[in-house]
Design a protein around this motif. Sequence first.
Motif, short mmCIF file in Angstrom:
data_model
loop_
_atom_site.label_atom_id
_atom_site.label_comp_id
_atom_site.label_asym_id
_atom_site.label_seq_id
_atom_site.Cartn_x
_atom_site.Cartn_y
_atom_site.Cartn_z
N ARG A 134 -57.21 22.89 11.88
CA ARG A 134 -57.45 21.51 11.45
C ARG A 134 -56.38 20.57 11.99
NH1 ARG A 134 -57.97 23.27 5.34
NH2 ARG A 134 -56.33 24.53 6.19
N ASP A 135 -55.21 21.10 12.35
CA ASP A 135 -54.16 20.25 12.90
C ASP A 135 -54.52 19.70 14.27
OD1 ASP A 135 -52.69 20.76 10.65
OD2 ASP A 135 -51.41 22.28 11.59
N THR A 136 -55.30 20.44 15.02
CA THR A 136 -55.69 20.02 16.36
C THR A 136 -57.18 19.71 16.42
OG1 THR A 136 -56.04 22.31 17.01
CG2 THR A 136 -53.86 21.35 17.47
N ALA A 137 -57.77 19.41 15.28
CA ALA A 137 -59.21 19.16 15.20
C ALA A 137 -59.62 18.02 16.11
CB ALA A 137 -59.61 18.85 13.77
N ASN A 138 -60.79 18.17 16.67
CA ASN A 138 -61.35 17.12 17.50
C ASN A 138 -61.68 15.93 16.61
OD1 ASN A 138 -63.14 15.53 19.07
ND2 ASN A 138 -63.69 17.32 20.28
N PRO A 139 -61.27 14.73 16.98
CA PRO A 139 -61.52 13.56 16.14
C PRO A 139 -63.01 13.18 16.08
CG PRO A 139 -60.51 12.90 18.18
CD PRO A 139 -60.50 14.40 18.17
N ASP A 140 -63.82 13.70 16.96
CA ASP A 140 -65.25 13.40 16.98
C ASP A 140 -65.93 14.13 15.80
OD1 ASP A 140 -67.93 13.00 17.47
OD2 ASP A 140 -67.95 14.02 19.41
N PRO A 141 -66.49 13.38 14.84
CA PRO A 141 -67.11 14.02 13.68
C PRO A 141 -68.37 14.83 14.03
CG PRO A 141 -67.46 11.66 13.61
CD PRO A 141 -66.54 11.94 14.77
N LEU A 142 -68.91 14.62 15.22
CA LEU A 142 -70.10 15.36 15.63
C LEU A 142 -69.77 16.63 16.40
CD1 LEU A 142 -72.35 12.39 16.81
CD2 LEU A 142 -72.41 13.60 14.63
N HIS A 143 -68.49 16.82 16.70
CA HIS A 143 -68.08 17.98 17.47
C HIS A 143 -68.44 19.27 16.74
CE1 HIS A 143 -65.79 20.31 20.37
NE2 HIS A 143 -65.26 20.97 19.34
N GLY A 144 -69.22 20.11 17.39
CA GLY A 144 -69.59 21.40 16.83
C GLY A 144 -70.71 21.35 15.81
N VAL A 145 -71.30 20.18 15.57
CA VAL A 145 -72.38 20.05 14.59
C VAL A 145 -73.70 19.96 15.36
CG1 VAL A 145 -73.30 18.71 12.66
CG2 VAL A 145 -70.83 18.80 13.06
N THR A 146 -74.63 20.83 15.04
CA THR A 146 -75.92 20.82 15.74
C THR A 146 -76.81 19.72 15.19
OG1 THR A 146 -76.98 22.35 14.18
CG2 THR A 146 -75.82 23.33 16.08
N LEU A 147 -77.78 19.32 16.00
CA LEU A 147 -78.75 18.32 15.57
C LEU A 147 -79.51 18.83 14.35
CD1 LEU A 147 -80.05 15.58 16.03
CD2 LEU A 147 -81.62 16.67 17.64
N LYS A 148 -79.82 20.11 14.34
CA LYS A 148 -80.52 20.69 13.19
C LYS A 148 -79.69 20.55 11.92
CE LYS A 148 -82.85 24.92 11.71
NZ LYS A 148 -83.26 26.27 12.10
N ALA A 149 -78.39 20.80 12.01
CA ALA A 149 -77.51 20.66 10.85
C ALA A 149 -77.43 19.21 10.39
CB ALA A 149 -76.13 21.19 11.17
N ILE A 150 -77.43 18.28 11.34
CA ILE A 150 -77.36 16.86 11.01
C ILE A 150 -78.61 16.43 10.25
CG2 ILE A 150 -77.42 14.53 12.01
CD1 ILE A 150 -75.57 15.62 14.25
N VAL A 151 -79.78 16.77 10.80
CA VAL A 151 -81.04 16.36 10.16
C VAL A 151 -81.17 17.03 8.79
CG1 VAL A 151 -83.57 16.39 10.34
CG2 VAL A 151 -82.18 15.86 12.35
N THR A 152 -80.83 18.31 8.71
CA THR A 152 -80.90 19.03 7.45
C THR A 152 -80.01 18.38 6.39
OG1 THR A 152 -81.42 21.10 8.58
CG2 THR A 152 -80.58 21.28 6.34
N ALA A 153 -78.80 18.03 6.77
CA ALA A 153 -77.87 17.38 5.83
C ALA A 153 -78.41 16.03 5.37
CB ALA A 153 -76.50 17.22 6.47
N LEU A 154 -78.98 15.26 6.29
CA LEU A 154 -79.52 13.95 5.93
C LEU A 154 -80.72 14.08 5.00
CD1 LEU A 154 -79.16 12.04 9.33
CD2 LEU A 154 -77.79 11.72 7.25
#
Length: 76
Positions: free
Chosen positions: A6-26
């Motif tokens: 988490r100390d070197t986490a990518n600042p992009d909140p979409l990094h590593g999140v699939t479209l399927k996970a995004i739609v499912t969460a929404l």
Amino acid sequence: MTQDPRDTANPDPLHGVTLKAIVTALVEQYGWEELGRRIPINCFLSQPSLNSSLKFLRKTPWARSKVEALYIESLR
């Protein structure tokens, strides 16, 4: 000493999140009806399903951008 990822986490909140996970969460957060109201596209308004929405969003960059923006907003 190993570094916490988490100390070197990518600042992009979409990094590593699939479209399927995004739609499912929404859908879990808003439901199809509210999602269709917030982003009025046919795949959310007319007989919505995860698979049909993913198929449409993968082919339609402008719609995917709106979904990703709503997802980022929902994280705040």
